[in-house]
Structure formats: structure tokens, C-alpha cells
Design a protein around this motif. Structure first.
Motif, PDB file in Angstrom:
ATOM      1  N   ALA A 251      58.880  41.891  12.643  1.00 56.14           N
ATOM      2  CA  ALA A 251      58.331  42.774  11.614  1.00 56.14           C
ATOM      3  C   ALA A 251      59.162  42.534  10.361  1.00 56.14           C
ATOM      4  O   ALA A 251      59.869  43.403   9.874  1.00 56.14           O
ATOM      5  N   ASP A 252      59.052  41.312   9.846  1.00 56.40           N
ATOM      6  CA  ASP A 252      59.979  40.827   8.825  1.00 56.40           C
ATOM      7  C   ASP A 252      59.827  41.590   7.511  1.00 56.40           C
ATOM      8  O   ASP A 252      58.725  41.652   6.940  1.00 56.40           O
ATOM      9  N   PRO A 253      60.926  42.153   6.996  1.00 55.61           N
ATOM     10  CA  PRO A 253      60.864  42.896   5.742  1.00 55.61           C
ATOM     11  C   PRO A 253      61.041  41.996   4.519  1.00 55.61           C
ATOM     12  O   PRO A 253      61.698  40.959   4.571  1.00 55.61           O
ATOM     13  N   LEU A 254      60.442  42.433   3.422  1.00 52.26           N
ATOM     14  CA  LEU A 254      60.687  41.858   2.097  1.00 52.26           C
ATOM     15  C   LEU A 254      61.201  42.982   1.212  1.00 52.26           C
ATOM     16  O   LEU A 254      60.567  44.041   1.113  1.00 52.26           O
ATOM     17  N   ILE A 255      62.359  42.756   0.582  1.00 52.84           N
ATOM     18  CA  ILE A 255      62.951  43.735  -0.326  1.00 52.84           C
ATOM     19  C   ILE A 255      62.806  43.225  -1.752  1.00 52.84           C
ATOM     20  O   ILE A 255      63.200  42.087  -2.060  1.00 52.84           O
ATOM     21  N   VAL A 256      62.237  44.040  -2.632  1.00 47.37           N
ATOM     22  CA  VAL A 256      62.073  43.695  -4.049  1.00 47.37           C
ATOM     23  C   VAL A 256      63.000  44.592  -4.861  1.00 47.37           C
ATOM     24  O   VAL A 256      62.813  45.815  -4.906  1.00 47.37           O
ATOM     25  N   GLN A 268      55.501  35.878  -4.677  1.00 49.65           N
ATOM     26  CA  GLN A 268      56.275  35.626  -3.461  1.00 49.65           C
ATOM     27  C   GLN A 268      55.725  36.447  -2.293  1.00 49.65           C
ATOM     28  O   GLN A 268      55.551  35.939  -1.178  1.00 49.65           O
ATOM     29  N   ALA A 269      55.437  37.704  -2.543  1.00 53.90           N
ATOM     30  CA  ALA A 269      54.916  38.572  -1.487  1.00 53.90           C
ATOM     31  C   ALA A 269      53.562  38.085  -0.996  1.00 53.90           C
ATOM     32  O   ALA A 269      53.282  38.097   0.219  1.00 53.90           O
ATOM     33  N   ALA A 270      52.697  37.652  -1.913  1.00 53.97           N
ATOM     34  CA  ALA A 270      51.383  37.152  -1.520  1.00 53.97           C
ATOM     35  C   ALA A 270      51.512  35.920  -0.631  1.00 53.97           C
ATOM     36  O   ALA A 270      50.802  35.783   0.378  1.00 53.97           O
ATOM     37  N   THR A 271      52.429  35.031  -0.980  1.00 51.29           N
ATOM     38  CA  THR A 271      52.664  33.865  -0.132  1.00 51.29           C
ATOM     39  C   THR A 271      53.158  34.290   1.246  1.00 51.29           C
ATOM     40  O   THR A 271      52.674  33.803   2.278  1.00 51.29           O
ATOM     41  N   GLY A 272      54.100  35.206   1.276  1.00 50.17           N
ATOM     42  CA  GLY A 272      54.663  35.642   2.549  1.00 50.17           C
ATOM     43  C   GLY A 272      53.692  36.391   3.422  1.00 50.17           C
ATOM     44  O   GLY A 272      53.752  36.286   4.656  1.00 50.17           O
ATOM     45  N   CYS A 273      52.771  37.143   2.813  1.00 49.11           N
ATOM     46  CA  CYS A 273      51.828  37.957   3.585  1.00 49.11           C
ATOM     47  C   CYS A 273      50.527  37.237   3.924  1.00 49.11           C
ATOM     48  O   CYS A 273      49.925  37.503   4.973  1.00 49.11           O
ATOM     49  N   PHE A 274      50.061  36.344   3.044  1.00 46.16           N
ATOM     50  CA  PHE A 274      48.709  35.816   3.171  1.00 46.16           C
ATOM     51  C   PHE A 274      48.637  34.347   3.587  1.00 46.16           C
ATOM     52  O   PHE A 274      47.553  33.875   3.957  1.00 46.16           O
ATOM     53  N   ALA A 275      49.726  33.579   3.512  1.00 48.22           N
ATOM     54  CA  ALA A 275      49.695  32.185   3.952  1.00 48.22           C
ATOM     55  C   ALA A 275      49.285  32.114   5.414  1.00 48.22           C
ATOM     56  O   ALA A 275      49.744  32.915   6.246  1.00 48.22           O
ATOM     57  N   ASN A 276      48.413  31.169   5.743  1.00 47.34           N
ATOM     58  CA  ASN A 276      47.873  31.014   7.095  1.00 47.34           C
ATOM     59  C   ASN A 276      47.282  32.330   7.595  1.00 47.34           C
ATOM     60  O   ASN A 276      47.366  32.667   8.776  1.00 47.34           O
ATOM     61  N   ILE A 280      51.897  33.596  10.705  1.00 48.84           N
ATOM     62  CA  ILE A 280      53.119  32.806  10.765  1.00 48.84           C
ATOM     63  C   ILE A 280      54.199  33.691  11.369  1.00 48.84           C
ATOM     64  O   ILE A 280      54.267  34.893  11.072  1.00 48.84           O
ATOM     65  N   CYS A 281      55.032  33.108  12.205  1.00 49.89           N
ATOM     66  CA  CYS A 281      56.062  33.908  12.882  1.00 49.89           C
ATOM     67  C   CYS A 281      56.925  34.666  11.885  1.00 49.89           C
ATOM     68  O   CYS A 281      57.329  35.808  12.142  1.00 49.89           O
ATOM     69  N   THR A 282      57.222  34.038  10.754  1.00 51.03           N
ATOM     70  CA  THR A 282      58.088  34.657   9.754  1.00 51.03           C
ATOM     71  C   THR A 282      57.300  35.146   8.541  1.00 51.03           C
ATOM     72  O   THR A 282      57.812  35.181   7.427  1.00 51.03           O
ATOM     73  N   SER A 283      56.036  35.521   8.749  1.00 51.13           N
ATOM     74  CA  SER A 283      55.279  36.157   7.672  1.00 51.13           C
ATOM     75  C   SER A 283      55.953  37.468   7.258  1.00 51.13           C
ATOM     76  O   SER A 283      56.607  38.125   8.068  1.00 51.13           O
ATOM     77  N   VAL A 284      55.764  37.848   6.006  1.00 50.94           N
ATOM     78  CA  VAL A 284      56.224  39.161   5.552  1.00 50.94           C
ATOM     79  C   VAL A 284      55.320  40.221   6.184  1.00 50.94           C
ATOM     80  O   VAL A 284      54.097  40.173   6.050  1.00 50.94           O
ATOM     81  N   LEU A 406      63.863  38.934  13.435  1.00 46.75           N
ATOM     82  CA  LEU A 406      63.541  37.520  13.264  1.00 46.75           C
ATOM     83  C   LEU A 406      64.013  37.002  11.908  1.00 46.75           C
ATOM     84  O   LEU A 406      64.869  36.130  11.823  1.00 46.75           O
ATOM     85  N   ALA A 407      63.468  37.552  10.821  1.00 47.75           N
ATOM     86  CA  ALA A 407      63.838  37.081   9.482  1.00 47.75           C
ATOM     87  C   ALA A 407      63.669  38.221   8.488  1.00 47.75           C
ATOM     88  O   ALA A 407      63.044  39.244   8.778  1.00 47.75           O
ATOM     89  N   ALA A 408      64.235  38.033   7.301  1.00 54.74           N
ATOM     90  CA  ALA A 408      64.110  39.003   6.215  1.00 54.74           C
ATOM     91  C   ALA A 408      64.240  38.247   4.898  1.00 54.74           C
ATOM     92  O   ALA A 408      64.888  37.197   4.830  1.00 54.74           O
ATOM     93  N   THR A 409      63.613  38.802   3.850  1.00 54.96           N
ATOM     94  CA  THR A 409      63.668  38.180   2.527  1.00 54.96           C
ATOM     95  C   THR A 409      64.088  39.220   1.495  1.00 54.96           C
ATOM     96  O   THR A 409      63.673  40.378   1.571  1.00 54.96           O
ATOM     97  N   VAL A 410      64.912  38.787   0.534  1.00 59.29           N
ATOM     98  CA  VAL A 410      65.370  39.662  -0.547  1.00 59.29           C
ATOM     99  C   VAL A 410      65.135  38.960  -1.871  1.00 59.29           C
ATOM    100  O   VAL A 410      65.523  37.798  -2.054  1.00 59.29           O
ATOM    101  N   LEU A 411      64.484  39.655  -2.803  1.00 60.11           N
ATOM    102  CA  LEU A 411      64.265  39.142  -4.154  1.00 60.11           C
ATOM    103  C   LEU A 411      65.129  39.957  -5.105  1.00 60.11           C
ATOM    104  O   LEU A 411      64.912  41.162  -5.289  1.00 60.11           O
TER     105      LEU A 411
END
Length: 477
Positions: A251-256, A268-276, A280-284, A406-411
Motif C-alpha cells: 500500500a505504497d504511500p506518496l508524500i507531497v 508524478q502521482a499520475a504516473t505512479g497511480c495510473f501506469a499499467n 504494478i507492485c510498486t504503484s502509488v 514495499l516502497a514509498a515515495t517522497v516529493l
């Protein structure tokens, strides 16, 4: 190029396999039948395991350089049929053609990486007395079951199979029942460059996977897929003593952060949420945005979601392909509907479109809360759930309130915040200022409910081997 009736590989023998059971694979963009696949039985599993067992001593004794050369040959075979594999990926799970071919090329690169690294993989030594030496030798685990997913079926399988065979293990591969044609063709191409019995395969559904993961002769099981299945694999492995490598859900988080451009952050969020289509295992899977930029961020993300062009994967203009099947689409939509019922505000998408296929629109929800399944669990669809927070510290705290890791992203533009984030976040991978990317050969190791063990990178070679400690005395007088 299709596998036909070649669904089970045991040693040098391909067969249809299966008993009376079979399942139908359909194109998620059109609903048309891709093919009918037999459900592999315990007898098929036993034959594949027996073939791998017979091949194990000879393959383990093969010089590492020879194993690496064989893997290079396998990579070349996959390269020759890259377009065929990509077309099957698109037909079976809907991935847009360019992305599908990119996954195949990533798999080829991984095979060549392990073909080069495998012969260099070794242990270490310690100097004791003058007449003694201690060393730690790396040896194959033995027989490895590899159960691969449908969302990136070529790249992930190439990584796990490549690392296993180059280090001297033999393998029984079970592809996902959602992409069995892709799995069968890939196995055929890889096995053609390896001695008989080094790579074997069974096709089927969860019952086949259960029979394989529960086989008592396995030395290790590598599984990439859902948390539920990963837990069952761990239970079966606990009974047999097999080592497990598990990449489960997330349940990978994205922090803005407050100091970033909200339009850039929304891209960035659109790529992380909507790609494929979010598969994707590491989708936002959940977004925490600072209140200072939340309004502009949500507006930009909503506009981007509404602008995405949906369509079948074989259409070059498609930006958002279908979900893998109707069952999965229903699960995604159920989470969205429940979130809206519980107070989330629907900004884009959220409605099942008319027409054939398993399409689902890019969906944006704000005013989400952490107890909603769309935030707490893995949605695995094109859904962007957003929660505004009052501070960066609150975002870190909420991001860590999860059983997944699993993963996390910070902007952020604040490098002190970036440093605090990677130190604080309870995830195997932390990405700063990019939702995807990373150097070639990068590894990942999930935490908590997301799994265990290194996947990918040189470290996967360590996971596929066992350490034997040797103390050698030369003075026998």
C-alpha cells in the motif's frame, strides 16, 4: 507464436498435462478468447519436480562460466521472440504494446546481467593458523519453485529464473493463470538453451500452485503476487523447511511536501497511480499531500486523469489499458464505491464504462481517510486516493501506519526532509522525487506483510545460494 498443447515441461518432455480441469483466458480489452489452458495436476507437479531433482547434481557441478554462457544463449532466444512475447502480454493482460515490449526488454537485460554476474559470485575466506584456512563457499540451494505474477510476467520471471539457474539451481516454474501463454512461451525459449531438467514448468490455477508450493522436495520457493497467496506459500514452506522469497502486496504511500510545484507533483502521482492501469507492485496506492498545495495538486491530478486516453493495448494511442479481468475490475470498483459511501469525494472516474472489455477509468478521490480500504489495502488499479495533511511530520506518521512495507515515495525540495524520510519510512525502497526509476541492477527487499528477501539486483544471487562454512586443517602430523 503460441505454445499450443505444450503446457507441462518435465525434463526434455513437453506435454499438454492436466486432468479434466481447464480454464479459458480472455483478452481483457475485447473479451475474445485467447485460449484454453489445462489445470496442471499433482501428477504433473511430481513429474516436473522429479526431472529437476535428476538434473540438479550435474547442473550444480557445471562450471559457473558455462552456466553464464547458457543464460546468455537463453537471453538471445528471448530477444529473437521479443515481439511475440510482448503481443501475448498485451493479449492476456491488456498492457499497452510499448509497455509490454519494454517489460520483455527489461527481462532480457536482467538475464544478461545475471549471465555476467553469476560466474563472479563467490564467498569469502578467513586466515586462521598457518596450516589452516576458513572459507565460506556459496552453493546452490537445490530445487527452486518459482511462481510468477501476471502484471509483468516476462521481466519478473526472467529475473527469478535467471538468478536461480546461473547459481546452479534447478527450477520448476509456475506462471500465473492469467498469463499462461506468455509463461509457456518464455519457458520454452529459456529451456531451449539449458540442459534438460534445469528448467521445468507446470501450468494451472491456484490448485496447481498449492501442489507445487507444498511439495516436500523443494529447497526454496520464490513467489511474487498477492499477500494472501504469499502467506499460504509461507505456511506450506514452513511445513517442508523450504526457504521463501516473497514479494507480496503493498500500500505504497506518496508524500507531497509543501514546497514542491503541485502541477509537477500531480504528474508524478499520475504516473505512479495510473501506469499499467495501476497494476504494478510498486504503484502509488495512497497520497498524503500538504494542505498548502492540496487544492492545486488535486485539481492538476484530476485534469491529468481525465485527459488519459483509454483503449486496447495494441492501439498506439492508448495511454490507459484495461484491467486484467472482470473479477479484478469488480474488486477495484468495490473499493472506490465503499470509499465514496464513507465520505470520500469523487473527482474523476469511478464509474464502470459501457462496452466490452475490463476498462476502468483513471480515478481520483480526495477527503480520504486511513481506515478506508482504498487507503489501507492494495487496490491495484488506476485509483489515486488523496488525504491532505497539516505537516510533513503528519505525512510520515500516517505513511508508516500500515502493515505493508514495499516502497514509498517522497516529493520535496527540502533535503533535510528527504533525509528524515528515508530514515523514518518503514519500507524496503524509498524514492525521493521520482515515483519510478533507479539504477540498473538495483535490488529491493520488502518488509512486514509485503514479503521477505531480496528481489532483483546482485543480492538475488545471494538469496538463491546457501553458505557453507569450511574449516580446513592441512597439518595432519
Amino acid at each position: 507464436m503460441r505454445p499450443g498443447d505444450r503446457w507441462t515441461l518435465a525434463g526434455a518432455r513437453w506435454s499438454r498435462g492436466g486432468g479434466d480441469g481447464a480454464f479459458t483466458v480472455t483478452d481483457p480489452a475485447t473479451g475474445e478468447t485467447v485460449g484454453e489452458v489445462p489445470v496442471g495436476t499433482a501428477v504433473d507437479v511430481a513429474a516436473a519436480v522429479a526431472a529437476a531433482t535428476r538434473a540438479a547434481p550435474g547442473w550444480a557441478a557445471t562450471a559457473p562460466a558455462e552456466r553464464g554462457a547458457a543464460l546468455h544463449g537463453a537471453a538471445s532466444a528471448v530477444e529473437r521472440h521479443a515481439d511475440d512475447l510482448a503481443a501475448l502480454v498485451t493479449a492476456e493482460m491488456g498492457k499497452p504494446a510499448d509497455d509490454a515490449l519494454g517489460g520483455v526488454r527489461a527481462g532480457i537485460g536482467t538475464l544478461r546481467q545475471y549471465a555476467e554476474l553469476g560466474p563472479l559470485h563467490g564467498g569469502r575466506s578467513l586466515q586462521g593458523g598457518w596450516s589452516a584456512a576458513d572459507f565460506m563457499a556459496r552453493e546452490p540451494l537445490g530445487l527452486v519453485a518459482i511462481i510468477t505474477p501476471w502484471n509483468d510476467p516476462v521481466a519478473i520471471a526472467c529475473g527469478l529464473i535467471g538468478a536461480a539457474v546461473v547459481t546452479g539451481n534447478t527450477v520448476v516454474h509456475k506462471p500465473s493463470e492469467r498469463t499462461p501463454h506468455t509463461g509457456a512461451l518464455l519457458t520454452e525459449l529459456l529451456a531451449g538453451s539449458l540442459p534438460a531438467g534445469v528448467l521445468n514448468m507446470v501450468s494451472g490455477d491456484g490448485t496447481t500452485g498449492e501442489a507445487l508450493a507444498g511439495h516436500p522436495d523443494l529447497d526454496a520457493i520464490a513467489h511474487v503476487g498477492s499477500t494472501r497467496t504469499g502467506r499460504r506459500v509461507a505456511e506450506l514452506a514452513a511445513a517442508s523447511g523450504a526457504k521463501t522469497l516473497l514479494e507480496n502486496g503493498g500500500a505504497d504511500p506518496l508524500i507531497v511536501d509543501a514546497d514542491v510545484d503541485p502541477a509537477w507533483a500531480a504528474e508524478q502521482a499520475a504516473t505512479g497511480c495510473f501506469a499499467n492501469a495501476g497494476q504494478i507492485c510498486t504503484s502509488v496506492e495512497r497520497i498524503y499531500v500538504h494542505g498548502a498545495v492540496a487544492k492545486d495538486f488535486v485539481a492538476a491530478l484530476t485534469a491529468r486523469a481525465q485527459a488519459l486516453r483509454p483503449g486496447p493495448g495494441d492501439d498506439p494511442s492508448t495511454e490507459l489499458g484495461p484491467l486484467v479481468d472482470e473479477r479484478h475490475r469488480s474488486q477495484v470498483h468495490e473499493q472506490v464505491e465503499k470509499a465514496v459511501a464513507d465520505g470520500a469525494r469523487l473527482r474523476a472516474g469511478g464509474r464502470i464504462p459501457d462496452g466490452p472489455g475490463c476498462f476502468y477509468p483513471a480515478t481520483v478521490l480526495d477527503y480520504c481517510t486511513d481506515h478506508m480500504a482504498v487507503m489501507a489495502e492494495e487496490t491495484f488499479g488506476p485509483v489515486a486516493p488523496v488525504r491532505a495533511v497539516a505537516s510533513f511530520e503528519e505525512a510520515l506518521d500516517r505513511a508508516n501506519r500500515s502493515r505493508y512495507g514495499l516502497a514509498a515515495t517522497v516529493l520535496t525540495r527540502d533535503m533535510a526532509h528527504a533525509q528524515r524520510a528515508w530514515r523514518t519510512l518503514k519500507a524496503g525502497t524509498v524514492k525521493i522525487n521520482a515515483v519510478f526509476g533507479g539504477a540498473p541492477g538495483g535490488a529491493a527487499t520488502p518488509r512486514r506483510a509485503s514479503g521477505r528477501g531480496f528481489g532483483y539486483g546482485p543480492e538475488l544471487l545471494d538469496e538463491m545460494t546457501a553458505v557453507k562454512v569450511v574449516h580446513l586443517e592441512t597439518d595432519v602430523s
